[in-house]
Motif scaffolding. Structure first.
Motif, PDB file in Angstrom:
ATOM      1  N   LEU A 191       0.811  -1.224   0.000  1.00  0.00           N
ATOM      2  CA  LEU A 191       0.000   0.000   0.000  1.00  0.00           C
ATOM      3  C   LEU A 191       0.843   1.273   0.000  1.00  0.00           C
ATOM      4  O   LEU A 191       0.444   2.282  -0.565  1.00  0.00           O
ATOM      5  CB  LEU A 191      -0.934   0.014   1.212  1.00  0.00           C
ATOM      6  N   PHE A 192       2.022   1.240   0.641  1.00  0.00           N
ATOM      7  CA  PHE A 192       2.838   2.463   0.687  1.00  0.00           C
ATOM      8  C   PHE A 192       3.351   2.815  -0.709  1.00  0.00           C
ATOM      9  O   PHE A 192       3.495   3.992  -1.051  1.00  0.00           O
ATOM     10  CB  PHE A 192       4.008   2.304   1.659  1.00  0.00           C
ATOM     11  N   GLY A 193       3.617   1.804  -1.510  1.00  0.00           N
ATOM     12  CA  GLY A 193       4.043   2.060  -2.886  1.00  0.00           C
ATOM     13  C   GLY A 193       2.904   2.595  -3.735  1.00  0.00           C
ATOM     14  O   GLY A 193       3.095   3.468  -4.584  1.00  0.00           O
ATOM     15  N   ALA A 194       1.679   2.077  -3.475  1.00  0.00           N
ATOM     16  CA  ALA A 194       0.528   2.443  -4.306  1.00  0.00           C
ATOM     17  C   ALA A 194      -0.069   3.793  -3.900  1.00  0.00           C
ATOM     18  O   ALA A 194      -0.585   4.524  -4.747  1.00  0.00           O
ATOM     19  CB  ALA A 194      -0.546   1.364  -4.212  1.00  0.00           C
ATOM     20  N   LEU A 195      -0.023   4.101  -2.607  1.00  0.00           N
ATOM     21  CA  LEU A 195      -0.670   5.318  -2.098  1.00  0.00           C
ATOM     22  C   LEU A 195       0.411   6.260  -1.575  1.00  0.00           C
ATOM     23  O   LEU A 195       0.953   6.065  -0.486  1.00  0.00           O
ATOM     24  CB  LEU A 195      -1.663   4.974  -0.988  1.00  0.00           C
ATOM     25  N   LYS A 196       0.706   7.289  -2.364  1.00  0.00           N
ATOM     26  CA  LYS A 196       1.886   8.125  -2.085  1.00  0.00           C
ATOM     27  C   LYS A 196       1.764   8.901  -0.776  1.00  0.00           C
ATOM     28  O   LYS A 196       2.762   9.204  -0.137  1.00  0.00           O
ATOM     29  CB  LYS A 196       2.119   9.111  -3.243  1.00  0.00           C
ATOM     30  N   GLY A 197       0.532   9.244  -0.393  1.00  0.00           N
ATOM     31  CA  GLY A 197       0.375  10.054   0.812  1.00  0.00           C
ATOM     32  C   GLY A 197       0.230   9.235   2.090  1.00  0.00           C
ATOM     33  O   GLY A 197       0.092   9.799   3.175  1.00  0.00           O
ATOM     34  N   LEU A 198       0.273   7.916   1.948  1.00  0.00           N
ATOM     35  CA  LEU A 198       0.036   7.063   3.116  1.00  0.00           C
ATOM     36  C   LEU A 198       1.281   6.993   3.994  1.00  0.00           C
ATOM     37  O   LEU A 198       2.381   6.738   3.507  1.00  0.00           O
ATOM     38  CB  LEU A 198      -0.351   5.647   2.646  1.00  0.00           C
ATOM     39  N   ARG A 199       1.097   7.247   5.284  1.00  0.00           N
ATOM     40  CA  ARG A 199       2.231   7.235   6.217  1.00  0.00           C
ATOM     41  C   ARG A 199       2.151   6.099   7.231  1.00  0.00           C
ATOM     42  O   ARG A 199       3.183   5.647   7.741  1.00  0.00           O
ATOM     43  CB  ARG A 199       2.304   8.568   6.989  1.00  0.00           C
ATOM     44  N   GLN A 200       0.944   5.677   7.551  1.00  0.00           N
ATOM     45  CA  GLN A 200       0.800   4.726   8.657  1.00  0.00           C
ATOM     46  C   GLN A 200      -0.399   3.815   8.444  1.00  0.00           C
ATOM     47  O   GLN A 200      -1.457   4.265   8.004  1.00  0.00           O
ATOM     48  CB  GLN A 200       0.621   5.520   9.953  1.00  0.00           C
ATOM     49  N   ILE A 201      -0.205   2.542   8.788  1.00  0.00           N
ATOM     50  CA  ILE A 201      -1.290   1.562   8.717  1.00  0.00           C
ATOM     51  C   ILE A 201      -1.474   0.976  10.110  1.00  0.00           C
ATOM     52  O   ILE A 201      -0.508   0.476  10.702  1.00  0.00           O
ATOM     53  CB  ILE A 201      -0.956   0.427   7.720  1.00  0.00           C
ATOM     54  N   ASP A 202      -2.682   1.071  10.636  1.00  0.00           N
ATOM     55  CA  ASP A 202      -2.999   0.431  11.916  1.00  0.00           C
ATOM     56  C   ASP A 202      -3.788  -0.823  11.617  1.00  0.00           C
ATOM     57  O   ASP A 202      -4.844  -0.759  10.986  1.00  0.00           O
ATOM     58  CB  ASP A 202      -3.808   1.385  12.793  1.00  0.00           C
ATOM     59  N   SER A 203      -3.271  -1.953  12.072  1.00  0.00           N
ATOM     60  CA  SER A 203      -3.946  -3.194  11.705  1.00  0.00           C
ATOM     61  C   SER A 203      -4.230  -4.053  12.921  1.00  0.00           C
ATOM     62  O   SER A 203      -3.555  -3.969  13.953  1.00  0.00           O
ATOM     63  CB  SER A 203      -3.102  -3.976  10.698  1.00  0.00           C
ATOM     64  N   GLN A 204      -5.266  -4.851  12.765  1.00  0.00           N
ATOM     65  CA  GLN A 204      -5.610  -5.881  13.738  1.00  0.00           C
ATOM     66  C   GLN A 204      -5.715  -7.181  12.970  1.00  0.00           C
ATOM     67  O   GLN A 204      -6.256  -7.210  11.865  1.00  0.00           O
ATOM     68  CB  GLN A 204      -6.950  -5.591  14.389  1.00  0.00           C
ATOM     69  N   ILE A 205      -5.195  -8.230  13.573  1.00  0.00           N
ATOM     70  CA  ILE A 205      -5.233  -9.542  12.940  1.00  0.00           C
ATOM     71  C   ILE A 205      -5.939 -10.508  13.885  1.00  0.00           C
ATOM     72  O   ILE A 205      -5.622 -10.553  15.071  1.00  0.00           O
ATOM     73  CB  ILE A 205      -3.818 -10.072  12.642  1.00  0.00           C
ATOM     74  N   ALA A 206      -6.906 -11.229  13.354  1.00  0.00           N
ATOM     75  CA  ALA A 206      -7.550 -12.296  14.120  1.00  0.00           C
ATOM     76  C   ALA A 206      -7.256 -13.603  13.389  1.00  0.00           C
ATOM     77  O   ALA A 206      -7.646 -13.772  12.227  1.00  0.00           O
ATOM     78  CB  ALA A 206      -9.053 -12.064  14.200  1.00  0.00           C
ATOM     79  N   SER A 207      -6.533 -14.493  14.057  1.00  0.00           N
ATOM     80  CA  SER A 207      -6.146 -15.748  13.416  1.00  0.00           C
ATOM     81  C   SER A 207      -6.158 -16.851  14.453  1.00  0.00           C
ATOM     82  O   SER A 207      -6.372 -16.602  15.647  1.00  0.00           O
ATOM     83  CB  SER A 207      -4.733 -15.627  12.836  1.00  0.00           C
ATOM     84  N   ALA A 208      -5.913 -18.083  14.007  1.00  0.00           N
ATOM     85  CA  ALA A 208      -5.854 -19.211  14.934  1.00  0.00           C
ATOM     86  C   ALA A 208      -4.715 -19.020  15.937  1.00  0.00           C
ATOM     87  O   ALA A 208      -4.761 -19.566  17.037  1.00  0.00           O
ATOM     88  CB  ALA A 208      -5.667 -20.511  14.155  1.00  0.00           C
TER      89      ALA A 208
END
Ligand SMILES: [Zn+2]
Length: 192
Positions: free
Chosen positions: A149-166
Protein backbone atom coordinates in the motif's frame (compact mmCIF):
# COMPACT_ATOMS: atom_id res chain seq x y z
CA UNK A 1 -14.76 -6.56 10.64
CA UNK A 2 -18.41 -6.89 11.40
CA UNK A 3 -17.91 -5.92 15.02
CA UNK A 4 -16.40 -2.61 14.01
CA UNK A 5 -19.22 -1.83 11.60
CA UNK A 6 -21.79 -2.62 14.24
CA UNK A 7 -20.11 -0.33 16.73
CA UNK A 8 -20.07 2.51 14.23
CA UNK A 9 -23.70 2.05 13.35
CA UNK A 10 -24.66 2.00 17.00
CA UNK A 11 -22.57 5.13 17.52
CA UNK A 12 -24.45 6.85 14.73
CA UNK A 13 -27.81 5.92 16.22
CA UNK A 14 -26.67 7.24 19.58
CA UNK A 15 -25.34 10.40 17.97
CA UNK A 16 -28.67 10.92 16.24
CA UNK A 17 -30.51 10.52 19.55
CA UNK A 18 -28.15 12.94 21.27
CA UNK A 19 -28.43 15.37 18.39
CA UNK A 20 -32.21 15.48 18.81
CA UNK A 21 -31.86 16.14 22.55
CA UNK A 22 -28.84 18.41 22.56
CA UNK A 23 -27.57 19.80 19.23
CA UNK A 24 -24.29 21.03 20.74
CA UNK A 25 -23.18 17.43 21.21
CA UNK A 26 -23.18 16.77 17.48
CA UNK A 27 -19.72 18.24 16.98
CA UNK A 28 -18.34 15.82 19.52
CA UNK A 29 -20.15 12.91 17.89
CA UNK A 30 -18.70 13.94 14.54
CA UNK A 31 -15.25 13.97 16.11
CA UNK A 32 -15.53 10.28 16.96
CA UNK A 33 -15.81 9.47 13.25
CA UNK A 34 -12.97 11.73 12.17
CA UNK A 35 -10.36 10.00 10.10
CA UNK A 36 -6.72 11.02 9.83
CA UNK A 37 -5.30 11.71 6.39
CA UNK A 38 -2.20 9.60 5.74
CA UNK A 39 -3.48 6.77 7.92
CA UNK A 40 -5.70 3.79 7.25
CA UNK A 41 -6.99 0.76 9.08
CA UNK A 42 -6.68 -2.87 8.08
CA UNK A 43 -8.52 -5.69 9.79
CA UNK A 44 -7.23 -9.11 8.80
CA UNK A 45 -9.27 -12.22 9.60
CA UNK A 46 -7.89 -15.68 8.95
CA UNK A 47 -11.07 -17.67 9.13
CA UNK A 48 -11.70 -21.17 7.80
CA UNK A 49 -10.46 -21.32 4.21
CA UNK A 50 -10.28 -17.56 3.79
CA UNK A 51 -8.08 -14.61 4.54
CA UNK A 52 -10.25 -11.49 4.57
CA UNK A 53 -8.75 -8.01 4.67
CA UNK A 54 -11.07 -5.13 5.58
CA UNK A 55 -9.66 -1.71 4.79
CA UNK A 56 -11.03 1.63 5.97
CA UNK A 57 -9.26 4.62 4.46
CA UNK A 58 -9.84 8.31 4.10
CA UNK A 59 -10.67 8.84 0.43
CA UNK A 60 -7.91 11.47 0.38
CA UNK A 61 -5.30 8.69 0.70
CA UNK A 62 -6.66 6.98 -2.39
CA UNK A 63 -7.40 9.80 -4.86
CA UNK A 64 -6.30 13.05 -3.16
CA UNK A 65 -9.80 14.48 -2.63
CA UNK A 66 -12.93 13.54 -0.69
CA UNK A 67 -15.92 14.21 -2.94
CA UNK A 68 -17.26 13.10 -6.29
CA UNK A 69 -14.71 13.64 -9.09
CA UNK A 70 -15.36 16.77 -11.20
CA UNK A 71 -12.63 17.15 -13.79
CA UNK A 72 -11.48 14.58 -16.33
CA UNK A 73 -8.21 14.28 -14.41
CA UNK A 74 -10.10 13.49 -11.20
CA UNK A 75 -12.28 10.93 -12.97
CA UNK A 76 -9.14 9.32 -14.34
CA UNK A 77 -7.61 9.28 -10.85
CA UNK A 78 -10.69 7.44 -9.56
CA UNK A 79 -10.62 4.92 -12.43
CA UNK A 80 -6.93 4.25 -11.86
CA UNK A 81 -7.35 3.86 -8.10
CA UNK A 82 -10.28 1.46 -8.51
CA UNK A 83 -8.20 -0.65 -10.92
CA UNK A 84 -5.31 -0.75 -8.44
CA UNK A 85 -7.63 -1.79 -5.58
CA UNK A 86 -9.33 -4.46 -7.66
CA UNK A 87 -5.94 -6.02 -8.42
CA UNK A 88 -5.65 -6.70 -4.70
CA UNK A 89 -3.27 -9.66 -5.03
CA UNK A 90 -0.65 -7.08 -6.05
CA UNK A 91 -1.40 -4.90 -3.00
CA UNK A 92 -1.52 -7.81 -0.56
CA UNK A 93 0.73 -10.83 -1.07
CA UNK A 94 -0.41 -13.42 1.45
CA UNK A 95 2.15 -15.84 2.92
CA UNK A 96 2.67 -18.46 0.16
CA UNK A 97 2.33 -21.20 2.81
CA UNK A 98 -1.42 -20.49 2.86
CA UNK A 99 -1.71 -20.96 -0.92
CA UNK A 100 -4.31 -18.24 -1.52
CA UNK A 101 -6.02 -16.90 -4.60
CA UNK A 102 -7.77 -13.57 -4.73
CA UNK A 103 -11.55 -13.89 -4.45
CA UNK A 104 -14.16 -11.12 -4.33
CA UNK A 105 -13.11 -7.48 -3.91
CA UNK A 106 -15.82 -5.17 -2.57
CA UNK A 107 -15.26 -1.41 -2.74
CA UNK A 108 -17.55 1.07 -1.00
CA UNK A 109 -17.52 4.86 -1.17
CA UNK A 110 -20.50 7.18 -1.06
CA UNK A 111 -18.53 10.05 -2.63
CA UNK A 112 -17.46 7.88 -5.57
CA UNK A 113 -20.82 6.10 -5.91
CA UNK A 114 -19.18 2.71 -5.29
CA UNK A 115 -20.93 -0.25 -3.67
CA UNK A 116 -23.04 0.12 -0.54
CA UNK A 117 -21.25 2.72 1.54
CA UNK A 118 -21.22 2.95 5.30
CA UNK A 119 -24.16 5.17 6.38
CA UNK A 120 -21.92 6.49 9.16
CA UNK A 121 -19.50 7.96 6.63
CA UNK A 122 -18.76 11.46 7.92
CA UNK A 123 -19.94 14.40 5.85
CA UNK A 124 -17.05 16.35 4.30
CA UNK A 125 -14.54 13.61 5.10
CA UNK A 126 -15.36 10.74 2.81
CA UNK A 127 -13.91 7.28 3.24
CA UNK A 128 -13.29 4.42 0.93
CA UNK A 129 -13.92 1.07 2.55
CA UNK A 130 -12.91 -2.18 0.95
CA UNK A 131 -13.08 -5.88 1.63
CA UNK A 132 -10.52 -8.09 -0.08
CA UNK A 133 -11.19 -11.81 0.21
CA UNK A 134 -8.65 -14.52 -0.52
CA UNK A 135 -9.56 -18.19 -0.87
CA UNK A 136 -6.82 -20.47 0.41
CA UNK A 137 -6.13 -24.18 0.57
CA UNK A 138 -4.23 -23.75 3.87
CA UNK A 139 -5.35 -20.39 5.30
CA UNK A 140 -4.38 -21.20 8.89
CA UNK A 141 -0.73 -21.47 7.78
CA UNK A 142 -0.69 -17.75 6.93
CA UNK A 143 1.73 -15.89 9.20
CA UNK A 144 2.23 -12.72 7.21
CA UNK A 145 1.02 -10.53 4.38
CA UNK A 146 3.41 -8.43 2.32
CA UNK A 147 1.63 -5.10 1.96
CA UNK A 148 2.30 -2.85 -1.03
CA UNK A 149 0.00 0.00 0.00
CA UNK A 150 2.84 2.46 0.69
CA UNK A 151 4.04 2.06 -2.89
CA UNK A 152 0.53 2.44 -4.31
CA UNK A 153 -0.67 5.32 -2.10
CA UNK A 154 1.89 8.13 -2.08
CA UNK A 155 0.38 10.05 0.81
CA UNK A 156 0.04 7.06 3.12
CA UNK A 157 2.23 7.23 6.22
CA UNK A 158 0.80 4.73 8.66
CA UNK A 159 -1.29 1.56 8.72
CA UNK A 160 -3.00 0.43 11.92
CA UNK A 161 -3.95 -3.19 11.70
CA UNK A 162 -5.61 -5.88 13.74
CA UNK A 163 -5.23 -9.54 12.94
CA UNK A 164 -7.55 -12.30 14.12
CA UNK A 165 -6.15 -15.75 13.42
CA UNK A 166 -5.85 -19.21 14.93
CA UNK A 167 -2.59 -17.98 16.51
CA UNK A 168 -4.52 -15.31 18.39
CA UNK A 169 -5.34 -11.63 18.03
CA UNK A 170 -2.64 -9.12 17.22
CA UNK A 171 -2.32 -5.39 16.72
CA UNK A 172 0.36 -4.12 14.40
CA UNK A 173 1.35 -0.67 13.22
CA UNK A 174 3.22 -0.25 9.95
CA UNK A 175 5.03 2.99 9.11
CA UNK A 176 5.99 4.24 5.70
CA UNK A 177 9.60 3.26 5.00
CA UNK A 178 11.98 6.15 4.34
CA UNK A 179 13.08 7.23 0.87
CA UNK A 180 13.36 4.69 -1.92
CA UNK A 181 12.35 1.87 0.44
CA UNK A 182 8.80 3.23 0.38
CA UNK A 183 8.12 1.41 -2.89
CA UNK A 184 9.07 -1.92 -1.30
CA UNK A 185 6.47 -4.14 0.36
CA UNK A 186 6.16 -3.95 4.13
CA UNK A 187 5.59 -7.22 5.94
CA UNK A 188 2.61 -7.44 8.26
CA UNK A 189 3.43 -10.52 10.33
CA UNK A 190 1.92 -12.36 13.24
CA UNK A 191 2.12 -15.75 14.91
CA UNK A 192 5.26 -17.83 15.19
ZN1 LIG B 1 -10.78 13.60 5.30
Amino acid sequence: MKHNRLRRTTGLAMAAALFAAAPFLSAQAQQQHAHVHGQLKLDVAVDGPTVVIDMESPLDNIVGFERAPKTDAEKKAVEDAVAVLRAADKLFVVDPAANCKLGPVDLRSGALGLGNPDPAEPVGHADLDATFSFNCTNASAAKFIDVNLFGALKGLRQIDSQIASAQGQFKRQLKRPAGAQASQPVRLSWGK
